[in-house]
Design a protein around this motif. Structure first.
Motif, PDB file in Angstrom:
ATOM      1  N   UNK A 214       0.475  -1.272   0.264  1.00 46.88           N
ATOM      2  CA  UNK A 214      -0.222  -0.308   0.388  1.00 46.88           C
ATOM      3  C   UNK A 214       0.513   1.284   0.186  1.00 46.88           C
ATOM      4  N   UNK A 215       1.957   1.344   0.595  1.00 43.86           N
ATOM      5  CA  UNK A 215       2.937   2.580   0.343  1.00 43.86           C
ATOM      6  C   UNK A 215       2.935   2.767  -1.680  1.00 43.86           C
ATOM      7  N   UNK A 216       3.446   2.157  -1.907  1.00 47.29           N
ATOM      8  CA  UNK A 216       3.324   1.650  -3.326  1.00 47.29           C
ATOM      9  C   UNK A 216       2.615   2.867  -3.905  1.00 47.29           C
ATOM     10  N   UNK A 217       1.106   2.108  -3.460  1.00 49.73           N
ATOM     11  CA  UNK A 217      -0.377   2.484  -4.146  1.00 49.73           C
ATOM     12  C   UNK A 217      -0.413   3.595  -3.766  1.00 49.73           C
ATOM     13  N   UNK A 218      -0.187   4.809  -2.890  1.00 48.93           N
ATOM     14  CA  UNK A 218      -0.109   5.634  -2.620  1.00 48.93           C
ATOM     15  C   UNK A 218       0.260   6.351  -2.896  1.00 48.93           C
ATOM     16  N   UNK A 219       1.715   6.280  -3.023  1.00 46.69           N
ATOM     17  CA  UNK A 219       2.606   6.942  -4.804  1.00 46.69           C
ATOM     18  C   UNK A 219       2.354   7.029  -5.587  1.00 46.69           C
ATOM     19  N   UNK A 220       1.660   5.471  -5.875  1.00 47.90           N
ATOM     20  CA  UNK A 220       1.315   6.115  -7.692  1.00 47.90           C
ATOM     21  C   UNK A 220      -0.232   7.041  -7.605  1.00 47.90           C
ATOM     22  N   UNK A 221      -0.987   6.876  -6.433  1.00 52.60           N
ATOM     23  CA  UNK A 221      -2.295   7.508  -6.589  1.00 52.60           C
ATOM     24  C   UNK A 221      -1.694   8.335  -6.906  1.00 52.60           C
ATOM     25  N   UNK A 222      -0.837   9.122  -5.532  1.00 50.75           N
ATOM     26  CA  UNK A 222      -0.273  10.592  -5.572  1.00 50.75           C
ATOM     27  C   UNK A 222       0.554  11.242  -7.055  1.00 50.75           C
ATOM     28  N   UNK A 223       0.889  10.178  -7.536  1.00 48.32           N
ATOM     29  CA  UNK A 223       1.539  10.645  -9.196  1.00 48.32           C
ATOM     30  C   UNK A 223       0.953  11.191 -10.162  1.00 48.32           C
ATOM     31  N   UNK A 224      -0.741   9.918 -10.060  1.00 43.44           N
ATOM     32  CA  UNK A 224      -1.578   9.925 -10.610  1.00 43.44           C
ATOM     33  C   UNK A 224      -2.124  11.329 -11.023  1.00 43.44           C
ATOM     34  N   UNK A 225      -2.277  12.141  -9.566  1.00 40.43           N
ATOM     35  CA  UNK A 225      -3.612  13.315  -9.281  1.00 40.43           C
ATOM     36  C   UNK A 225      -2.319  13.763  -9.406  1.00 40.43           C
ATOM     37  N   UNK A 226      -1.034  14.534  -9.789  1.00 43.11           N
ATOM     38  CA  UNK A 226       0.083  15.086  -9.566  1.00 43.11           C
ATOM     39  C   UNK A 226      -0.512  15.066 -11.378  1.00 43.11           C
ATOM     40  N   UNK A 227      -0.103  14.223 -12.549  1.00 46.37           N
ATOM     41  CA  UNK A 227      -0.565  14.016 -13.475  1.00 46.37           C
ATOM     42  C   UNK A 227      -1.329  14.610 -13.945  1.00 46.37           C
ATOM     43  N   UNK A 228      -3.243  14.180 -13.410  1.00 42.61           N
ATOM     44  CA  UNK A 228      -3.863  15.335 -13.478  1.00 42.61           C
ATOM     45  C   UNK A 228      -4.098  16.759 -13.014  1.00 42.61           C
ATOM     46  N   UNK A 229      -3.468  17.262 -12.041  1.00 42.46           N
ATOM     47  CA  UNK A 229      -4.020  18.018 -12.148  1.00 42.46           C
ATOM     48  C   UNK A 229      -3.081  19.172 -12.693  1.00 42.46           C
ATOM     49  N   UNK A 230      -1.546  18.705 -13.886  1.00 39.05           N
ATOM     50  CA  UNK A 230      -0.763  19.447 -14.597  1.00 39.05           C
ATOM     51  C   UNK A 230      -1.125  18.966 -15.294  1.00 39.05           C
ATOM     52  N   UNK A 231      -2.367  18.122 -15.956  1.00 43.02           N
ATOM     53  CA  UNK A 231      -3.104  18.333 -17.145  1.00 43.02           C
ATOM     54  C   UNK A 231      -3.658  18.957 -17.889  1.00 43.02           C
ATOM     55  N   UNK A 232      -4.532  19.370 -16.451  1.00 43.41           N
ATOM     56  CA  UNK A 232      -5.714  20.794 -16.311  1.00 43.41           C
ATOM     57  C   UNK A 232      -4.919  22.105 -16.302  1.00 43.41           C
ATOM     58  N   UNK A 233      -3.978  22.586 -15.761  1.00 41.71           N
ATOM     59  CA  UNK A 233      -3.459  23.587 -15.557  1.00 41.71           C
ATOM     60  C   UNK A 233      -2.783  24.275 -16.960  1.00 41.71           C
ATOM     61  N   UNK A 234      -2.341  22.776 -17.773  1.00 41.66           N
ATOM     62  CA  UNK A 234      -1.697  22.707 -18.800  1.00 41.66           C
ATOM     63  C   UNK A 234      -2.923  22.903 -19.867  1.00 41.66           C
TER      64      UNK A 234
END
Length: 248
Positions: A214-234
């Protein structure tokens, strides 16, 4: 730094502090399911190469699916929105096919198409197509009738009508549909990767969840969230530039 940026920074710090408080200091949450922030940060650095490979794989699918949807949805939406007879003819089919969740096509796409890449691109295409197409049609319908009639009166060609009259006029609706399409496409991308991929951000989360890491699961979720935020900002910056005339 603007007031909005400061508020967002403070909110982020508050979330991190609450996370640290509930996991590391007070230990209110199950340590196996809810890792500490520093543990997740360490994994983000440790698995950086895996994340980079996953990002490239995910972006490849997202690019082709969204590109195909854009190339088809906008021209078709302009034509259908402009031609009332055609719009009324296909309206029942649009009302039936548009609301169907594209995720239901995943089993058939995997069974029919020869590769996972093609099936994933197809699912993303379907999900991104309908919001963009329907908003383009709505944008053309919302144009003032006098503008279109005036263009016809002066003899504007069909090509010029579509490109110089209908497209700019429908652009606010197109941009709204594009935002919905982008979010939906990323959701479908992640879902498809969780089912049959061997790489990608969705695959990363699914793979390590199968091992209860689950530590890696949380890390993956954070990366997905960061990617979505970056895409929407752009996307918002880009569409803001396209619609800069509205502010003027």
């Amino acid at each position: 730094m603007s007031q909005t940026s400061r508020d967002r920074l403070l909110l982020g710090i508050a979330i991190l502090l609450l996370w640290q408080l509930s996991t590391a200091w007070l230990k209110l949450l199950d340590s196996q399911l809810f890792p500490q922030p520093l543990q997740v940060l360490h994994l983000l650095f440790e698995d950086r190469e895996v994340f980079l490979k996953s990002l490239l794989s995910s972006f490849n699918l997202l690019f082709w699916g969204c590109s195909l949807a854009t190339l088809l949805a906008i021209p078709l939406g302009l034509i259908v929105g402009w031609n009332r007879r055609l719009r009324l003819a296909i309206e029942p089919a649009t009302n039936v096919l548009g609301p169907i969740p594209p995720i239901v096509y995943i089993p058939y796409a995997i069974a029919i198409l020869p590769t996972f890449t093609q099936s994933s691109v197809f699912i993303i295409f379907v999900g991104a197509f309908w919001p963009l197409f329907m908003n383009t049609v709505a944008g053309v319908e919302s144009l003032e009738k006098g503008i279109v009639d005036s263009a016809r009166t002066i003899g504007v060609s069909r090509k010029s009508m579509l490109i110089h009259i209908l497209l700019p006029g429908a652009m606010p609706h197109i941009i709204s549909g594009g935002a919905i399409s982008l979010v939906l496409a990323f959701i479908l991308l992640t879902a498809a990767e969780m089912i049959g991929a061997t790489s990608g951000l969705g695959w990363y989360v699914k793979y390590f969840s199968d091992f209860a890491d689950y530590p890696r699961v949380v890390a993956g979720i954070i990366v997905i969230g960061a990617v979505v935020l970056t895409l929407m900002t752009i996307y918002q910056r880009f569409t803001g530039y396209l619609l800069r005339w509205r502010k003027q």
